[in-house]
Design a protein around this motif. Sequence first.
Motif, PDB file in Angstrom:
ATOM      1  N   ARG A 193      -8.826  -1.159  -1.462  1.00  0.00           N
ATOM      2  CA  ARG A 193      -9.277  -1.909  -0.290  1.00  0.00           C
ATOM      3  C   ARG A 193      -9.295  -0.939   0.887  1.00  0.00           C
ATOM      4  N   ASN A 194     -10.217  -1.190   1.801  1.00  0.00           N
ATOM      5  CA  ASN A 194     -10.320  -0.281   2.941  1.00  0.00           C
ATOM      6  C   ASN A 194      -9.309  -0.619   4.032  1.00  0.00           C
ATOM      7  N   TYR A 195      -8.440   0.347   4.326  1.00  0.00           N
ATOM      8  CA  TYR A 195      -7.464   0.215   5.417  1.00  0.00           C
ATOM      9  C   TYR A 195      -7.682   1.384   6.358  1.00  0.00           C
ATOM     10  N   GLN A 196      -7.989   1.110   7.574  1.00  0.00           N
ATOM     11  CA  GLN A 196      -8.205   2.168   8.581  1.00  0.00           C
ATOM     12  C   GLN A 196      -9.087   3.299   8.040  1.00  0.00           C
ATOM     13  N   ILE A 225       0.884  -1.165   0.000  1.00  0.00           N
ATOM     14  CA  ILE A 225       0.000   0.000   0.000  1.00  0.00           C
ATOM     15  C   ILE A 225       0.917   1.208   0.000  1.00  0.00           C
ATOM     16  N   VAL A 226       0.643   2.176  -0.843  1.00  0.00           N
ATOM     17  CA  VAL A 226       1.545   3.315  -0.866  1.00  0.00           C
ATOM     18  C   VAL A 226       0.911   4.628  -0.405  1.00  0.00           C
ATOM     19  N   GLY A 227      -0.416   4.680  -0.323  1.00  0.00           N
ATOM     20  CA  GLY A 227      -1.061   5.953   0.020  1.00  0.00           C
ATOM     21  C   GLY A 227      -0.962   6.311   1.498  1.00  0.00           C
ATOM     22  N   ALA A 228      -0.742   5.307   2.342  1.00  0.00           N
ATOM     23  CA  ALA A 228      -0.712   5.552   3.783  1.00  0.00           C
ATOM     24  C   ALA A 228       0.676   6.030   4.217  1.00  0.00           C
TER      25      ALA A 228
END
Length: 404
Positions: free
Chosen positions: A389-392, A330-333
């Motif tokens: 996908r939903n992360y936090q 994941i790169v957006g977080a």
Amino acid sequence: MITKQPVLNIGLVGHIDHGKTTVLYHLTGVWADKHSEELKRGITIKLGYADVIIHKCTKCNQYAIKKTCSCGGVAEPVKYVSFIDAPGHEMLMATMLGGAAIIDVALLTIAANEPFPQPQTKEHLLALECKGVKQIIILQNKIDLVTKEKAIEQYKKIKEFVKGSVAENARIIPICAQQDVNIDQILEEINTIESPKRDTESKPLFLIARTFDINRPGTEIKDLQGGVLGGILKSGKLKIGDIIEIKPGESLKKKDQTIYKTVKTKIIALRAGKNELQEVTPSGSLAIQTALDPFMTKSDGLVGCVAGLDNSLPEISYTLKLKTTLFKEIVGAKEQLKIDPLKTSEFLMLSVNTSTTIGKVMKMKGNEVELALKIPVLPFKGDRVGLARNYQSHWRLVGWGEIL
Ligand code: ZN
């Protein structure tokens, strides 16, 4: 001879604070984020949309958007292009993906005075990959705010970072948008880009990226102008007088259920920027004025839909079969997270052309998945779908799928 329709649709992407709107202003003369009434009502310019004719000076060969060059020479029109400003905010990832579905070229803006790479910059680059955008120009903005050494250091970091990505061979142009430095270089680079091969033979498919009502409040019913659809014609031709259908169309609440009703209407006018056209072929941004009640197209009411000739579009589908490719991380977080394989029963946000829907993974076989959709889509074989996908409680890009 300059074309009547823009030959390229260029999207500005990148981190929200890295100066995209200023870049767009200096490239087009339009402030994209102004909520002025004039902009709201304009047919061709809505938030973030502007058309430009690139000029080249006959005396000093410099590129500009004006007819008169700073050297005193006369500049001649060389290319007609359209721009869209994709939102940089992470909450608007879905909108950004929808925007990426209609662009031919992306300008990725990176601020020279900020740490690199920013999570959002990485995510936008991946979004372009998800949607199959291959023409990328990187703008290293705000170079006036750093030393030459710092700028070179970041340039090297960018080069290293894009290795192996869709932007591997992208030209990196150092600019200072605010002071108009190297804007001519961007125009020159855009001028060298060949338009993708356009399909005029297949059935017309118009991807709707925005819809609006161009009437002033209080307009008498007899003077009302029909609803306007903005977007791109992906294939085929459309002309004034054609009867079109729009799918999935209007969403109606029936008891606890939402149903979708195909919308049918007639094309009243066709526009590319200020040009009124009788017929349009695939190109940059276009606007279709229809006979629809403007209430239906108000505030992007039909965004995500596809328009085609009457009785020519496929059935809407509540399922989707995809061949998926997942990224590693994941790169957006802020922190890097490993991407686990897809699981049965999990929910994904899907970006299909300009629409966004939620899909539940029903079946899986290797990298092929079958999803049940909350909002139906028009599936076209081979199209690329962005998967998040939903992360936090944030939708994060995890990969893409090809429609089977
Ligand atoms: Zn000149």
